[in-house]
Design an enzyme around this catalytic site. Structure first.
Site: not given
Ligand code: 5GP
Ligand code: ZN
Length: 114
Positions: A87, A100, A102
């Site tokens: 994302n 990151h 996924h």
């Molecule tokens: P994005 O929406 O930015 O692509 O994904 C961020 C991801 O990071 C989300 O799936 C969320 O659940 C995960 N996430 C957010 N904060 C933390 C955290 O402190 N630890 C872990 N392990 N995952 C996190």
């Protein structure tokens, strides 16, 4: 980037369920998994998103992709199949501003995404 949550995980300042770690990358389970296997793979060096990633070291991007590919084998989803998501930015749905990948797997997935 001490306030960045993923930098803090990479620096072992915040706990995470780490799957793999080396000099360049860290892989850990997502806090809120959306699939049975949901692992995040990050470069340890902070970069806000793929859009900001430097063109200076394309081999780093290659190593990241191979790392994710190897993790899919380790996590047992390589044969059943999996999905990689990066994302990026507001419309891409990015909520954590540290690049990151996924790694999603363990159940069939639909297309297109929401
Ligand atoms: P994005 O929406 O930015 O692509 O994904 C961020 C991801 O990071 C989300 O799936 C969320 O659940 C995960 N996430 C957010 N904060 C933390 C955290 O402190 N630890 C872990 N392990 N995952 C996190
Ligand atoms: Zn960061």
């Amino acid at each position: 980037m001490l306030e960045c949550v993923f930098c803090r995980i990479a620096g072992h300042e915040l706990p995470a369920r780490v799957v793999d770690e080396d000099r360049e990358f860290m892989a850990f389970h997502d806090l809120h998994p959306v699939t049975p296997v949901h692992v995040l793979v990050i470069p340890k060096k902070h970069v806000d998103s793929l859009a900001q990633w430097s063109r200076a070291d394309p081999a780093l991007a290659g190593r990241l992709l191979i790392k994710v590919r190897d993790l899919a084998v380790e996590l047992g989803v390589s044969e059943s199949g999996y999905r990689l998501v990066i994302n990026t930015g507001y419309e891409g749905g990015q909520t954590v501003s540290h690049l990151h990948v996924h790694l999603l797997g363990g159940r069939p997935m639909q297309w297109p995404p929401g």
